[in-house]
Design an enzyme around this catalytic site. Structure first.
Site, mmCIF file in Angstrom:
data_model
loop_
_atom_site.group_PDB
_atom_site.id
_atom_site.type_symbol
_atom_site.label_atom_id
_atom_site.label_comp_id
_atom_site.label_asym_id
_atom_site.label_seq_id
_atom_site.Cartn_x
_atom_site.Cartn_y
_atom_site.Cartn_z
ATOM 1 N N ASP A 39 -3.187 9.147 -5.971
ATOM 2 C CA ASP A 39 -4.096 8.241 -4.950
ATOM 3 C C ASP A 39 -3.779 6.665 -5.417
ATOM 4 O O ASP A 39 -3.929 6.231 -6.492
ATOM 5 C CB ASP A 39 -5.513 8.508 -5.013
ATOM 6 C CG ASP A 39 -6.409 8.344 -3.796
ATOM 7 O OD1 ASP A 39 -5.689 8.304 -2.647
ATOM 8 O OD2 ASP A 39 -7.500 7.547 -3.962
ATOM 9 N N LYS B 8 11.453 -2.524 -5.714
ATOM 10 C CA LYS B 8 9.954 -2.181 -5.631
ATOM 11 C C LYS B 8 9.741 -1.595 -6.928
ATOM 12 O O LYS B 8 8.485 -1.551 -7.570
ATOM 13 C CB LYS B 8 9.397 -1.563 -4.268
ATOM 14 C CG LYS B 8 7.978 -1.104 -4.279
ATOM 15 C CD LYS B 8 7.569 -0.543 -3.166
ATOM 16 C CE LYS B 8 6.024 -0.077 -3.342
ATOM 17 N NZ LYS B 8 5.611 0.684 -2.305
ATOM 18 N N PHE C 36 6.169 0.733 3.113
ATOM 19 C CA PHE C 36 5.238 1.486 4.211
ATOM 20 C C PHE C 36 3.681 0.865 3.694
ATOM 21 O O PHE C 36 3.660 -0.241 2.968
ATOM 22 C CB PHE C 36 5.107 3.012 3.689
ATOM 23 C CG PHE C 36 4.726 3.258 2.328
ATOM 24 C CD1 PHE C 36 5.504 3.274 1.199
ATOM 25 C CD2 PHE C 36 3.304 3.602 2.176
ATOM 26 C CE1 PHE C 36 5.136 3.495 -0.031
ATOM 27 C CE2 PHE C 36 2.715 3.918 0.693
ATOM 28 C CZ PHE C 36 3.665 3.719 -0.325
ATOM 29 N N ARG D 293 2.946 1.961 -8.534
ATOM 30 C CA ARG D 293 3.057 3.327 -8.891
ATOM 31 C C ARG D 293 4.400 3.784 -9.939
ATOM 32 O O ARG D 293 4.150 4.734 -10.720
ATOM 33 C CB ARG D 293 3.646 3.959 -7.137
ATOM 34 C CG ARG D 293 4.338 5.287 -7.458
ATOM 35 C CD ARG D 293 4.258 5.904 -5.689
ATOM 36 N NE ARG D 293 2.934 5.484 -5.259
ATOM 37 C CZ ARG D 293 2.923 4.739 -4.250
ATOM 38 N NH1 ARG D 293 3.790 3.802 -3.897
ATOM 39 N NH2 ARG D 293 1.779 4.443 -3.707
ATOM 40 N N ASN E 299 3.471 11.565 1.887
ATOM 41 C CA ASN E 299 4.150 10.478 2.181
ATOM 42 C C ASN E 299 5.578 10.242 1.721
ATOM 43 O O ASN E 299 5.777 10.421 0.589
ATOM 44 C CB ASN E 299 3.186 9.297 1.547
ATOM 45 C CG ASN E 299 3.746 7.763 1.857
ATOM 46 O OD1 ASN E 299 4.809 7.780 1.879
ATOM 47 N ND2 ASN E 299 2.887 6.908 1.947
HETATM 48 P P1 ITT Z 1 -0.809 10.997 0.251
HETATM 49 O O1 ITT Z 1 -0.496 11.961 0.725
HETATM 50 O O2 ITT Z 1 -0.049 10.950 -1.212
HETATM 51 O O3 ITT Z 1 -2.337 10.618 -0.602
HETATM 52 P P2 ITT Z 1 -1.114 8.524 1.454
HETATM 53 O O4 ITT Z 1 -0.099 7.714 2.304
HETATM 54 O O5 ITT Z 1 -2.324 8.929 2.197
HETATM 55 O O6 ITT Z 1 -0.491 9.694 0.531
HETATM 56 P P3 ITT Z 1 -2.625 6.995 -0.469
HETATM 57 O O7 ITT Z 1 -4.108 7.920 -0.082
HETATM 58 O O8 ITT Z 1 -2.419 7.107 -2.016
HETATM 59 O O9 ITT Z 1 -1.513 7.350 0.329
HETATM 60 O O10 ITT Z 1 -2.987 5.731 -0.016
HETATM 61 C C1 ITT Z 1 -3.833 4.746 0.442
HETATM 62 C C2 ITT Z 1 -3.609 3.848 1.411
HETATM 63 O O11 ITT Z 1 -2.902 2.811 0.784
HETATM 64 C C3 ITT Z 1 -2.558 4.148 2.490
HETATM 65 O O12 ITT Z 1 -2.726 3.812 3.705
HETATM 66 C C4 ITT Z 1 -1.091 3.934 2.033
HETATM 67 O O13 ITT Z 1 -0.076 3.393 2.987
HETATM 68 C C5 ITT Z 1 -1.582 2.448 1.184
HETATM 69 N N1 ITT Z 1 -0.616 2.444 0.004
HETATM 70 C C6 ITT Z 1 -0.500 3.323 -0.936
HETATM 71 N N2 ITT Z 1 0.563 2.911 -1.811
HETATM 72 C C7 ITT Z 1 1.082 1.868 -1.525
HETATM 73 C C8 ITT Z 1 2.076 1.189 -1.670
HETATM 74 O O14 ITT Z 1 2.936 1.175 -2.620
HETATM 75 N N3 ITT Z 1 2.627 0.109 -0.726
HETATM 76 C C9 ITT Z 1 1.741 -0.157 0.425
HETATM 77 N N4 ITT Z 1 0.756 0.454 0.794
HETATM 78 C C10 ITT Z 1 0.443 1.535 -0.121
#
Ligand code: ITT
Length: 188
Positions: free
Chosen positions: A69, A167, A144, A173, A9
């Protein structure tokens, strides 16, 4: 010290980069393809992910790296989607969550972030939580994931209405990252 943040991400990486700069740390991005392991908690998923990528690429054992995560926990949905946030975002998305929240009076929720940090054959976890509310509709276009439907408690804007810098004042985070970066710079 050279640290790697392993994530798919780019938005997460940008958020972390701004903070790493504030701590004068050099952080590089590594995007490694792996399927996220299942688990009932973010802690278990983060630790299992770390072990999984170490097994996949043995050269990583010589590096210092972390992955993260995160999940959204909604009180009136019994803390759903929580550890299933990734799957839920991909399948029903923000519109699906808003539909589940229709007519729910209690809109409190929290975001949680768990970092699994690897160095010298050891994994350490760092955590951050931000409490807030699920909005009635999507608001804002930045950020996102669930950002357009989450408003932190102290704020009048959703994460998606904030600049990255704002943010980074409130997010789950930045809390886990600050803990990690503080521990890394404490003895420097
Ligand atoms: P990784 O490769 O780091 O795992 P990811 O986008 O899959 O990236 P996660 O598994 O940590 O991220 O996140 C699980 C879900 O929660 C995913 O759909 C993210 O878009 C959402 N999410 C995580 N952090 C967020 C944030 O700061 N704001 C909004 N949505 C978030």
């Amino acid at each position: 010290m050279e640290i790697y943040f392993i994530t798919h991400n780019s938005s997460k990486f940008e958020e972390a980069s701004e903070l790493a700069n504030n701590f004068s740390l050099t952080m590089n991005w590594k995007n490694i393809e792996y399927e996220e392991p299942q688990g009932d908690t973010l802690e278990i998923i983060a630790e299992k992910s770390c072990i999984k990528i170490l097994e996949k690429d043995l050269t990583l054992a010589n590096l210092v790296f972390f992955l993260e995560d995160a999940g959204l926990f909604i009180d009136s949905l019994n803390r759903f989607p929580g550890p299933y946030s990734s799957y839920v975002y991909k399948t029903i998305g923000n519109d699906g969550i808003l539909k589940l929240m229709e007519n729910k009076e209690n809109r409190t929720a929290f975001f949680k972030s768990v970092i699994a940090f690897y160095a010298n054959n050891e994994i350490k976890l760092y955590k951050g939580i931000t409490k807030g509310k699920i909005t009635d509709s999507k608001q804002g276009h930045d950020g996102f994931g669930f950002d357009p439907i989450f408003k932190p408690s102290e704020c009048d804007e959703t994460f998606a209405e904030m600049t990255l810098t704002t943010k980074n004042l409130y997010s789950h985070r930045q809390k886990s990252l600050r803990e990690l970066f503080t521990s890394l710079t404490a003895f420097a």
